[in-house]
Design a protein around this motif. Sequence first.
Motif, PDB file in Angstrom:
ATOM      1  N   GLU A 184      52.799  33.370  43.661  1.00 30.14           N
ATOM      2  CA  GLU A 184      53.355  33.220  44.810  1.00 30.14           C
ATOM      3  C   GLU A 184      54.636  34.259  44.835  1.00 30.14           C
ATOM      4  O   GLU A 184      54.836  34.720  46.073  1.00 30.14           O
ATOM      5  CB  GLU A 184      53.801  31.665  45.051  1.00 30.14           C
ATOM      6  CG  GLU A 184      54.342  31.494  46.108  1.00 30.14           C
ATOM      7  CD  GLU A 184      54.655  29.832  46.709  1.00 30.14           C
ATOM      8  OE1 GLU A 184      54.914  29.375  47.569  1.00 30.14           O
ATOM      9  OE2 GLU A 184      54.986  29.278  45.499  1.00 30.14           O
ATOM     10  N   GLU A 185      55.300  34.300  43.838  1.00 33.46           N
ATOM     11  CA  GLU A 185      56.476  35.300  43.664  1.00 33.46           C
ATOM     12  C   GLU A 185      55.903  36.548  44.266  1.00 33.46           C
ATOM     13  O   GLU A 185      56.751  37.261  44.865  1.00 33.46           O
ATOM     14  CB  GLU A 185      56.897  35.315  42.464  1.00 33.46           C
ATOM     15  CG  GLU A 185      58.103  36.124  42.258  1.00 33.46           C
ATOM     16  CD  GLU A 185      58.845  35.883  40.802  1.00 33.46           C
ATOM     17  OE1 GLU A 185      59.154  36.866  39.946  1.00 33.46           O
ATOM     18  OE2 GLU A 185      58.607  34.888  40.022  1.00 33.46           O
ATOM     19  N   ASN A 186      54.699  37.110  43.645  1.00 36.94           N
ATOM     20  CA  ASN A 186      54.238  38.337  44.031  1.00 36.94           C
ATOM     21  C   ASN A 186      53.800  38.575  45.446  1.00 36.94           C
ATOM     22  O   ASN A 186      53.054  39.695  45.653  1.00 36.94           O
ATOM     23  CB  ASN A 186      53.494  38.813  42.933  1.00 36.94           C
ATOM     24  CG  ASN A 186      54.111  39.199  41.734  1.00 36.94           C
ATOM     25  OD1 ASN A 186      55.165  38.577  41.553  1.00 36.94           O
ATOM     26  ND2 ASN A 186      53.630  40.273  40.796  1.00 36.94           N
ATOM     27  N   GLY A 187      53.460  37.293  46.192  1.00 40.78           N
ATOM     28  CA  GLY A 187      52.737  37.668  47.424  1.00 40.78           C
ATOM     29  C   GLY A 187      51.348  37.601  47.493  1.00 40.78           C
ATOM     30  O   GLY A 187      50.586  37.790  48.366  1.00 40.78           O
ATOM     31  N   THR A 213      50.701  30.319  38.966  1.00 40.39           N
ATOM     32  CA  THR A 213      50.729  30.003  40.246  1.00 40.39           C
ATOM     33  C   THR A 213      51.968  30.276  40.792  1.00 40.39           C
ATOM     34  O   THR A 213      52.097  31.070  42.005  1.00 40.39           O
ATOM     35  CB  THR A 213      50.384  28.416  40.803  1.00 40.39           C
ATOM     36  OG1 THR A 213      49.225  28.253  40.073  1.00 40.39           O
ATOM     37  CG2 THR A 213      50.038  28.391  42.140  1.00 40.39           C
ATOM     38  N   GLU A 214      53.016  29.894  40.483  1.00 39.96           N
ATOM     39  CA  GLU A 214      54.472  30.351  40.785  1.00 39.96           C
ATOM     40  C   GLU A 214      54.604  31.872  41.001  1.00 39.96           C
ATOM     41  O   GLU A 214      55.198  32.300  41.616  1.00 39.96           O
ATOM     42  CB  GLU A 214      55.542  29.782  39.897  1.00 39.96           C
ATOM     43  CG  GLU A 214      55.695  28.114  40.433  1.00 39.96           C
ATOM     44  CD  GLU A 214      56.813  27.437  39.239  1.00 39.96           C
ATOM     45  OE1 GLU A 214      56.879  28.234  38.274  1.00 39.96           O
ATOM     46  OE2 GLU A 214      56.892  26.394  39.740  1.00 39.96           O
ATOM     47  N   LYS A 215      54.099  32.392  39.783  1.00 36.43           N
ATOM     48  CA  LYS A 215      54.120  33.884  39.644  1.00 36.43           C
ATOM     49  C   LYS A 215      53.302  34.722  40.694  1.00 36.43           C
ATOM     50  O   LYS A 215      53.830  35.714  41.230  1.00 36.43           O
ATOM     51  CB  LYS A 215      53.667  34.498  38.271  1.00 36.43           C
ATOM     52  CG  LYS A 215      53.782  35.952  37.967  1.00 36.43           C
ATOM     53  CD  LYS A 215      55.194  36.305  37.588  1.00 36.43           C
ATOM     54  CE  LYS A 215      55.423  37.605  37.195  1.00 36.43           C
ATOM     55  NZ  LYS A 215      56.768  37.871  36.935  1.00 36.43           N
ATOM     56  N   PHE A 268      49.761  40.419  38.985  1.00 36.13           N
ATOM     57  CA  PHE A 268      51.285  40.736  38.128  1.00 36.13           C
ATOM     58  C   PHE A 268      51.328  41.458  37.007  1.00 36.13           C
ATOM     59  O   PHE A 268      52.421  41.649  36.448  1.00 36.13           O
ATOM     60  CB  PHE A 268      52.097  39.326  38.115  1.00 36.13           C
ATOM     61  CG  PHE A 268      51.236  38.251  37.457  1.00 36.13           C
ATOM     62  CD1 PHE A 268      50.832  38.441  36.066  1.00 36.13           C
ATOM     63  CD2 PHE A 268      50.557  37.248  37.876  1.00 36.13           C
ATOM     64  CE1 PHE A 268      49.904  37.522  35.185  1.00 36.13           C
ATOM     65  CE2 PHE A 268      49.653  36.284  37.325  1.00 36.13           C
ATOM     66  CZ  PHE A 268      49.648  36.337  36.074  1.00 36.13           C
TER      67      PHE A 268
END
Length: 917
Positions: free
Chosen positions: A378-381, A374-376, A301
């Motif tokens: 997931e957001e970036n695939g 972790t959310e970041k 990210f």
Amino acid sequence: MEYKDTLLMPKTKFKMRGNLPNKEPKRQEHWDENNIYEKVQDRTKGRPSFVLHDGPPYANGNLHIGHALNKILKDIIVRHKSMTGYHAPYIPGWDTHGLPIETALSKNKKVDRKKMSITEFRQKCAEYALGQVDGQRTQFKQLGVRGDWENPYLTLTKDFEAAQIKVFGEMAKKGYIYKGLKPVYWSPSSESALAEAEIEYHDKRSPSIYVAFDVADGKGVLNEGDKIVIWTTTPWTIPANLGISVHPDLEYVVAKVGEDRFIVAHELLETVAEELSWEHPEVVKTFKGKDIDKVIAKHPFYDRDSIVMLGEHVTTDAGTGCVHTAPGHGEDDFYVGKSYGLEALSPLDDKGVFTKEAPGFEGLFYDDGNKVVTEKLEENGALLKLSFITHSYPHDWRTKKPTIFRATSQWFASIKDFRQDILDEIKEINWYPNWGETRLYNMVRDREDWCISRQRTWGVPIPVFYGEDGTPIITDETIEHVSNLFAEHGSNVWFEREAKDLLPEGFTSEHSPNGIFTKEADIMDVWFDSGSSHQAVLLTRAGHQRPADVYLEGSDQYRGWFNSSISTAVAVTGKAPYKNIISHGFVLDGDGRKMSKSLGNVVFPSKVLKQYGADILRLWVASVDYQADVRISDDILKQISESYRKIRNTVRFMLGNLADFDPKTDRVSDAELEDVDRFMLHRLQQLVKTVRESYDKFEFSPIYHAIHNFCAVDLSSFYLDFAKDILYIEASDNKRRRSLQTGYYEILTTLVQLLSPIIPHTADEIWEFIPGVEAESVQLTDMPEPREMINLNEDKWNHFMKVRDDVLKALEEARNNKVIGKSLEAKVTIVPKDAETKEVLESMEHLHQLLIVSETVVTNNFVDAKEYRYVDVAVENHPGEKCERCWVSSETVGEDHDHPELCTRCASIVKENYSAQ
């Protein structure tokens, strides 16, 4: 005439009940008033020294049962040595610096350190520590521990701090001290670096994530867009990621899953596929880790590269074989990153909060960052899977909160520079238990450099100055001057004065052309404090020497005091500071569980003292195999109390029967002793030998069991039991009676001396009642040496004791069958089964007394005799009448017309000695 008045019944003021909780404090006062410690030292002065160097407990809180185990063990050893030819001073010590005291002031005393100067806060810390020392000292003395309690060593005193500075200076002089940027254990809760010794492991629930790093430049081996898969349980470190490590010799694969191509170690492909639910991954390429050296991947990210690096630390034990590498947050990461020229990025502050070097997470506590990172991802695939695991994780041993690895600039002691010297010394030490050698050897062998700096206030300052160009300045001159300042003023002077006023007058340095200096703000690790005690105590206290004979602590000190002490000592002197290491286990409850307040199974020494007394606790310590984990509970203490009662009652019986005995005039020589007394004194010599050998090997449970067995079997069940018919019945100066009393006297004094190191309160109490002893305390005597008993046929007596067991079985069966009541009602016929038994029995004088029956007949044949191992035995009710004085059944009762109720033996004794009555 009242015949009972003609009996010499036991007389003693020695109480049957110990009443230890009430008596022991008074005896301790008596010891203090009479300076018993000083008297012991005066008596042993000039003897070879034996030094048990006290590992300092931390000066905070009441004593726990582990403290009691430790101090009592030490006391037993020191007391024994002072009674066996040594001068054995004991200087107790305390560790008085460190975070817990700072925390206690802030939390318990509500001290606001922000409202006072550093020196004011340090003064508060010192006052608190000294108060804790006073409280713990009182509690240690209540355990009966003998020592120089008025002059302990404390790590906060001027002389100790001055000596510690010299240890630091000597290590710096040899090049062992350096400052460097490295990842170290960091405690956000303490806001300080920690040493390995300050780490303990507890279970922690952590996120477990698999993350894909897209390849940007595959260097002709990988395709752009291929995904390198890493696994980590610390998502919060992803913002600090600068690379991915692979093992140069491992085989890796490109596995096609749908449209994606993933890189993992071949050996882990099946496991990873199962974790990530890959169906039928197709291996499209294999290669060695070294083939993708310096491949460039993209950070998931951030707009920055993540370089593939080769690292020998990569394994296939878990994960993917591709290791997420953040050089600022891991030791292996740091070294592999350093070899590739990467910086040690650590975007956290002292409190564990993200800084601006981690865009998007600034101001977030690192642990809270796990979810956001972790959310970041997931957001970036980039997130392939999130789950949670519970695993063993390092925690701060003081705050009990998780630690992190964090790259900071710290002071280190370079263990690697003298590691082999330490390992060589470890082999020269005697270890109790033996596995201690392997444990410390492996710890030192695998130990990294020791981080000795702490970002705290309460401790010994690191005596380093800085020049104008930032160069650290440590010279013989500055070290000597600072040491002298500390010796005169204490370490507070470091915080009270400016750097220029702490330097020698006229000091100059090429690094400060303008004469401007600054000083180090960090303090030393408290393990450096206590680890310097070999210099501060062993070289300065009377009767002490380096190396000490013994260091004795809990098994956790292999990573603590044992370790820091040998590290500083070998660094400074080339030699270990101790000859023998003894370690003890932890104290568990009666079910073998660790003690905890939540379980309600904690045993407090103070409660044991109030309920049972210190000598019961000390006897418990002697009863256990302390080198392993030990158990304690109320049931166990009750069993120990029963053993104590057996010893005490045995002693009381002997004291009672020595009421009319003067050892100066009534003692019988070895040559004149009765055979049975000679045999029992021989058994005593065997006991002395066993006990002394066990003391010398620092093994106390064999002593406990040997003495208990001697009291219960040799004495109570035999020697004290049959002797009543002589001690009570015969005239005061009867030869056999004096022989018995001589045996009792030696057994009694010997037992008290053997027990004195273990139960000193009781031993001193008994000593006061023994007739004719000259020393005011048993502590001012020496242990008896085993001696040879002359004119003893030991084989005869050993065989007789086996035959006696057969007769006792026959008597017990007769009693159960209502043939007899008490054994004195019995007439026993004995048929020996072999010539040796026949010879032994026929040689025994007073056989009926030894067997406590009224009559014995030894014959070659008897029809109704029951068969036993060595003899056949017949038991019948004696046909005579019971003598009213000795209670023996005899056919001579009534023959003396003056005393018709007595047997002729008793009548004769009464006429000769009590006719006036």
